[in-house]
Scaffold this motif. Structure first.
Motif, PDB file in Angstrom:
ATOM      1  N   TYR A 129       0.952  -1.168  -0.093  1.00 30.46           N
ATOM      2  CA  TYR A 129       0.004   0.137   0.086  1.00 30.46           C
ATOM      3  C   TYR A 129       0.769   1.390   0.039  1.00 30.46           C
ATOM      4  O   TYR A 129       0.497   2.318  -0.685  1.00 30.46           O
ATOM      5  N   GLY A 130       2.060   1.085   0.602  1.00 26.27           N
ATOM      6  CA  GLY A 130       2.814   2.335   0.716  1.00 26.27           C
ATOM      7  C   GLY A 130       3.354   2.677  -0.673  1.00 26.27           C
ATOM      8  O   GLY A 130       3.566   3.931  -1.127  1.00 26.27           O
ATOM      9  N   VAL A 131       3.704   1.746  -1.396  1.00 31.08           N
ATOM     10  CA  VAL A 131       4.345   1.832  -2.734  1.00 31.08           C
ATOM     11  C   VAL A 131       3.141   2.447  -3.683  1.00 31.08           C
ATOM     12  O   VAL A 131       3.535   3.297  -4.560  1.00 31.08           O
ATOM     13  N   ASP A 132       1.853   1.882  -3.639  1.00 35.38           N
ATOM     14  CA  ASP A 132       0.714   2.498  -4.332  1.00 35.38           C
ATOM     15  C   ASP A 132       0.544   4.014  -3.758  1.00 35.38           C
ATOM     16  O   ASP A 132       0.317   4.773  -4.767  1.00 35.38           O
ATOM     17  N   ALA A 133       0.558   4.321  -2.712  1.00 35.42           N
ATOM     18  CA  ALA A 133       0.655   5.797  -2.186  1.00 35.42           C
ATOM     19  C   ALA A 133       1.498   6.664  -2.863  1.00 35.42           C
ATOM     20  O   ALA A 133       1.186   7.796  -3.511  1.00 35.42           O
TER      21      ALA A 133
ATOM     22  N   ARG B 208      -0.715  14.482  -7.515  1.00 37.39           N
ATOM     23  CA  ARG B 208      -1.207  15.563  -6.898  1.00 37.39           C
ATOM     24  C   ARG B 208       0.144  16.372  -6.670  1.00 37.39           C
ATOM     25  O   ARG B 208       1.155  16.113  -6.998  1.00 37.39           O
ATOM     26  N   ALA B 209      -0.185  17.479  -5.883  1.00 38.84           N
ATOM     27  CA  ALA B 209       0.869  18.521  -5.894  1.00 38.84           C
ATOM     28  C   ALA B 209       2.074  18.363  -4.600  1.00 38.84           C
ATOM     29  O   ALA B 209       2.769  18.900  -4.581  1.00 38.84           O
ATOM     30  N   SER B 210       1.390  17.364  -3.662  1.00 46.08           N
ATOM     31  CA  SER B 210       2.131  17.210  -2.493  1.00 46.08           C
ATOM     32  C   SER B 210       2.714  15.825  -2.520  1.00 46.08           C
ATOM     33  O   SER B 210       2.094  14.893  -2.232  1.00 46.08           O
ATOM     34  N   PRO B 211       3.982  15.683  -2.699  1.00 50.54           N
ATOM     35  CA  PRO B 211       4.592  14.284  -3.031  1.00 50.54           C
ATOM     36  C   PRO B 211       4.838  13.481  -1.609  1.00 50.54           C
ATOM     37  O   PRO B 211       4.950  14.591  -0.778  1.00 50.54           O
ATOM     38  N   PHE B 212       4.908  12.214  -1.412  1.00 44.77           N
ATOM     39  CA  PHE B 212       5.173  11.677  -0.176  1.00 44.77           C
ATOM     40  C   PHE B 212       6.601  11.326  -0.294  1.00 44.77           C
ATOM     41  O   PHE B 212       7.385  11.467  -1.473  1.00 44.77           O
ATOM     42  N   ALA B 213       7.308  11.036   0.731  1.00 39.10           N
ATOM     43  CA  ALA B 213       8.473  10.416   1.006  1.00 39.10           C
ATOM     44  C   ALA B 213       8.545   9.092   0.151  1.00 39.10           C
ATOM     45  O   ALA B 213       7.642   8.198   0.192  1.00 39.10           O
ATOM     46  N   VAL B 214       9.684   8.949  -0.308  1.00 39.70           N
ATOM     47  CA  VAL B 214       9.895   7.254  -0.843  1.00 39.70           C
ATOM     48  C   VAL B 214       9.889   6.308  -0.014  1.00 39.70           C
ATOM     49  O   VAL B 214      10.661   6.255   1.168  1.00 39.70           O
ATOM     50  N   PRO B 215       9.038   5.329  -0.342  1.00 41.34           N
ATOM     51  CA  PRO B 215       8.667   4.388   0.877  1.00 41.34           C
ATOM     52  C   PRO B 215       9.643   3.210   0.790  1.00 41.34           C
ATOM     53  O   PRO B 215      10.340   3.203  -0.465  1.00 41.34           O
ATOM     54  N   CYS B 216       9.821   2.266   1.638  1.00 42.63           N
ATOM     55  CA  CYS B 216      10.468   1.097   1.381  1.00 42.63           C
ATOM     56  C   CYS B 216       9.584  -0.022   1.337  1.00 42.63           C
ATOM     57  O   CYS B 216       8.286  -0.090   2.148  1.00 42.63           O
ATOM     58  N   ALA B 217       9.704  -0.839   0.629  1.00 43.63           N
ATOM     59  CA  ALA B 217       8.648  -2.245   0.400  1.00 43.63           C
ATOM     60  C   ALA B 217       8.638  -2.776   1.692  1.00 43.63           C
ATOM     61  O   ALA B 217       9.826  -3.329   1.919  1.00 43.63           O
ATOM     62  N   ARG B 218       7.749  -3.023   2.163  1.00 43.72           N
ATOM     63  CA  ARG B 218       7.807  -3.546   3.500  1.00 43.72           C
ATOM     64  C   ARG B 218       7.679  -5.304   3.531  1.00 43.72           C
ATOM     65  O   ARG B 218       6.917  -5.619   2.519  1.00 43.72           O
ATOM     66  N   ALA B 219       8.375  -6.039   4.479  1.00 42.86           N
ATOM     67  CA  ALA B 219       8.180  -7.200   4.284  1.00 42.86           C
ATOM     68  C   ALA B 219       6.816  -7.726   4.910  1.00 42.86           C
ATOM     69  O   ALA B 219       6.353  -7.021   5.729  1.00 42.86           O
ATOM     70  N   GLY B 220       6.192  -8.736   4.302  1.00 45.19           N
ATOM     71  CA  GLY B 220       4.955  -8.884   4.500  1.00 45.19           C
ATOM     72  C   GLY B 220       3.885  -7.862   3.840  1.00 45.19           C
ATOM     73  O   GLY B 220       2.775  -8.293   4.100  1.00 45.19           O
ATOM     74  N   GLY B 221       4.204  -7.199   3.181  1.00 46.06           N
ATOM     75  CA  GLY B 221       3.141  -6.050   2.628  1.00 46.06           C
ATOM     76  C   GLY B 221       2.603  -5.261   3.739  1.00 46.06           C
ATOM     77  O   GLY B 221       2.823  -5.376   4.781  1.00 46.06           O
ATOM     78  N   PHE B 222       1.832  -4.202   2.995  1.00 45.88           N
ATOM     79  CA  PHE B 222       1.245  -3.298   3.604  1.00 45.88           C
ATOM     80  C   PHE B 222      -0.269  -3.376   3.075  1.00 45.88           C
ATOM     81  O   PHE B 222      -0.466  -2.599   2.008  1.00 45.88           O
TER      82      PHE B 222
END
Length: 842
Positions: free
Chosen positions: A485-489, A496-510
């Protein structure tokens, strides 16, 4: 007195039998107006009609009712008569088509019988050799009639000689017609393609011909010139077509044209170069009123001008191909389509050659796709197809094309599109490319805050014994099994005009819940477009920024397991809530292509993966070994994910993308092991979970079964240690499940052994999304409800034989099911356990 129109109305109850009712034209006109607005008026509406229309005052209400009954009956009869006339026209046209096909087959049989007799004669010749070339004459006799004017071949064939080009065109026309309606190619009907008035048509593939070839004949309810216009626009229906450039147009006789065309085709995977064609296309009308468009490659053998050079493409050859459109009596057309190509299979790795040597794949990707597209346009034009959301069919079709094209661009990464490779991190399993040309992706509006460009991480892998349709359907229905979910976000932040910080692919998924909202589907349901809503959740205070719903535009195709040679695909792109018609798309996704098994491929090369060395981990079968169940086949999976980035985040995005695609590869491997057919195969089963919770649960399940039934679950000789119990439970031959015990919510599965996962065609992670009441059929649910008090009082119960459904929608029959309460160490109810005995897919 004014002449009245007389109608004999069927007598209603209370009316005298045989009573005649006379209506004036004005009365009929008034009744027709009401019928147009309301074909079935109520009693009150009929009385109101009499009051409002004085001209109807002399008509009894019951007689008015009879008039509407008869009017509806006549309308129904007219519609039925029109429908039967349409079906009759289709049947007549199909009968004509089948008679022509039968005639062709008889000629082919006669030719083979004659050739067989000649071969027998040769075998009985004493000398064993002969200078008689009659055998050769038999082989070419079917093609000699194609040469309408042999003198044409002696004309000079160059770019400045229209007569020479016309000679090539006429020869191509004759050869094409001999394939479309003659016996120049040994056609074999494709499995699963049965002709009929509502079917796609007659689909055949070549046997023992040079290159690969496919042919289709079908009926469409459009005029010949309209059909030709649609089919000539190759980019609109052939998803693998990158561009078609017409470099020259030369007028020909009979109002025809000769075109010199350069065509580029996408490569379907990352494992081989793309193809291009340099061809001559000839369009003309025949004497019988048919319209024909044929095409063939220009080579040194055929003569003609030399085509454009290509550096990133492998030049393929198109043998005489095209389409013949014949007018049908009563309207519509009969369409004959032939595709015959040589894709230079020797230029690709050996394990990939079946993809370039398969007439079945060619038939599905090109020949059948062309007919389906014409049929789709036909039904959209006639208004038979209705789409929701207020979208026009052409707009939705454009979205589908944009998704496919964007995904193909990402998979191929052409230099002239602005793609360039990014240095690897030491491993060669994932390819990362960047594109600094935002104009290719809709201009700066698409990159409001990520002004640098787009990054794509992609890979390909081989899988054994996993049907493409089953795998793609699983990936679509169980997104939480592989997606983060973090990568999808982060991907959605590009809108959008407000970027998110680059996520890390989490073990077990989000994981997040997904809701699929259908938009449109093609006539034969082989492809459907949908919007996916990802429901956001915050798992911790720092994740509050991610707790918002996101939307994906998604295209899924090829999920019919009965299609031979079909490619399956799942492609999606983030969209915002406005979902504008001109919304730019950045697609990612999966493509799974079947590879026909070749017995000549040795075990080493068949077990070899190309980009991912671990793709066949867990498979112990050698590539050359046959599977007794006929499950020995392979598929190539291509994965490509795209992300926007800014200058200062490029390296972090590249690292995240590599890690994410690697995690997806691992998920696909686990899914493949779970859904691959196991009976009779040598694929190693998944290892049992070894957590302390799993060991405890295995002990509770076994002990509770013994307490309630007085019988040991694993037999009298079963071992009682935690590890041994878990292994016995995991490898038990019957399907065993644990289900939540809730009174205010639908029970969901919380655990299953290996056989249980096989039965539901799922994995341990995705199992928790499956509800018990969605699995059991109605009789099974009723049986469980009737036995539930007994289960809670006595501790267990036996359910009769029944049918349930797997997560893939397949029906599963079982002989008996046992249900018992699982008690924890405090003797409290922990869950319900189910054991399905002697199950099998229906």
């Amino acid at each position: 007195m004014m002449v009245h129109t007389m109608h004999r109305e069927s007598p209603d109850k209370g009316l005298d039998s045989g009573k005649y009712v006379r209506y004036t034209p004005e009365q009929v006109e008034a009744l027709e107006r009401v019928y147009t607005e309301c074909p079935k008026p109520t009693s009150l509406r009929r009385q109101q009609l009499i009051r409002e229309c004085p001209i109807l005052s002399n008509i009894e209400p019951k007689q008015i009712k009879v008039w509407f009954q008869n009017r509806r009956c006549r309308e129904k009869q007219r519609k039925e008569a029109a429908r039967l006339q349409t079906v009759n026209r289709k049947l007549n046209a199909m009968n004509k088509l089948l008679m022509e096909e039968n005639d062709r087959l008889q000629k082919q049989v006669s030719h083979l019988v004659y050739e067989n007799g000649h071969m027998k004669h040769q075998l009985h010749t004493a000398s064993g050799t002969t200078t008689d070339n009659s055998c050769e004459s038999v082989v070419v006799s079917g093609q000699q009639h194609q040469q309408k004017n042999p003198n044409h071949q002696h004309l000079q064939r160059d770019a400045n000689n229209p007569a020479g080009l016309l000679s090539i065109a006429e020869e191509a026309l004759a050869e094409f017609l001999s394939k479309a309606t003659g016996t120049a190619v040994d056609w074999v009907q494709m499995i699963g393609m049965k002709p009929g008035p509502d079917s796609i048509g007659i689909v055949s593939i070549s046997r023992n011909c040079s290159g690969i070839a496919a042919r289709a004949c079908g009926l469409v309810s459009l005029e010949p010139m309209k059909v030709a216009e649609i089919l000539k626009d190759r980019q609109s229906w052939l998803r693998d077509c990158r561009c078609v450039d017409t470099l020259s147009v030369v007028p020909a006789g009979n109002g025809g044209t000769i075109e010199l065309i350069y065509t580029q085709m996408y490569a379907p995977t990352t494992l081989a170069a793309a193809r291009d064609f340099w061809t001559l296309r000839y369009s003309t009308c025949l004497e019988d009123g048919s319209y024909v468009v044929c095409e063939r490659s220009l080579t040194s053998k055929t003569g003609g001008p030399t085509g454009p050079p290509s550096s990133s493409f492998v030049r393929a050859e198109m043998r005489p191909s095209g389409f013949l459109v014949r007018p049908c009596e009563g309207g519509g057309s009969i369409v004959h389509i032939v595709d015959h190509v040589d894709l230079d299979a020797w230029s690709v790795p050996e394990v990939m050659r079946p993809l370039y040597e398969s007439s079945k794949i060619l038939a599905q990707k090109m020949t059948v796709a062309a007919l389906r597209h014409v049929r789709q346009i036909t039904q959209e034009t006639s208004g038979e197809v209705e789409y929701g959301g207020g979208r026009q069919p052409a707009v939705l079709r454009t979205f589908s094309q944009k998704l496919c094209r964007g995904f193909n661009d990402a998979v191929n990464g052409f230099v002239d599109d602005g793609w360039s490779p990014l240095g690897s991190d030491g491993a060669e399993d994932i390819t990362v490319m960047i594109n600094l040309s935002p104009g290719k992706f809709g201009g700066t509006q698409f990159l409001p805050s990520f002004g640098s460009g787009v990054l794509c991480a992609k890979a390909s892998m081989l899988l054994e014994n996993v049907p493409p349709a089953v795998l793609v359907r699983f990936l679509r229905e169980h997104r939480s099994e592989w997606a983060d979910y973090g990568v999808d976000a982060y991907a959605a932040a590009s809108l959008r005009a407000s970027p998110f910080a680059v996520p890390c692919a989490r073990a077990g998924g989000f994981p997040s819940n997904q809701v699929i909202l259908p938009l449109a589907q093609t006539v034969e349901h082989e492809e459907f477009l949908e919007v996916v809503r990802l429901e956001g959740h915050a798992y911790s205070p720092e994740d509050m920024g991610l707790a918002r719903d996101m939307y994906l535009l998604q295209l899924c195709s090829g999920v019919d397991e009965n299609v031979v040679g079909g490619c399956a695909q799942l492609v999606f792109a983030p969209i915002d809530e406005s979902f504008a018609d001109d919304a730019p798309l950045l697609p990612s996704g999966f493509r799974v292509i079947p590879l026909e098994y070749k017995s000549s491929v040795n075990g080493a090369s068949a077990n070899r993966t190309l980009d991912l060395a671990s793709a066949l981990e867990g498979s112990t079968r050698q590539g050359g070994e046959a599977d007794t169940n006929g499950c020995n086949f392979r598929s190539v999976v291509t994965i490509a994910f795209q992300f926007t980035f800014d200058n200062h985040t490029r390296d972090n995005v590249a690292s995240m993308a590599r890690q994410y695609v690697r995690s997806i590869v691992g998920s696909i491997q686990r899914v493949a092991l779970a859904i691959a057919p196991r009976p009779g195969s040598n694929i190693s089963p998944m290892s049992a979970p070894s957590s302390p919770e799993a060991l405890t649960l295995a002990r509770w399940i076994s002990r509770s079964y013994r307490v309630h039934t007085g019988v040991d679950l694993f037999g009298p000789a079963s071992q009682t240690s935690g590890d041994s119990l878990l292994r016995q439970l995991w490898n038990h031959t019957d399907a065993i499940y644990c289900c939540s015990l809730k009174t205010n919510a639908s029970p969901v599965f919380t655990f299953a052994n290996q056989t249980g996962l096989d039965m539901l065609e799922t994995t341990l992670v995705a199992l928790q999304d499956i509800m018990l009441d969605k699995t059991l059929d109605e009789s099974g649910r009723k049986a469980l409800c009737s036995e539930f008090p007994k289960i809670m009082q006595q501790g267990y119960a036996h359910l009769p034989a029944g049918v349930c459904a797997s997560s893939m929608g397949r029906l599963v029959a079982y002989e008996q099911a046992t249900v018992w309460k699982v008690l924890d160490d405090d003797e409290s109810n922990h869950c319900l356990a189910f054991m399905f005995v002697n199950w099998s897919f229906v």
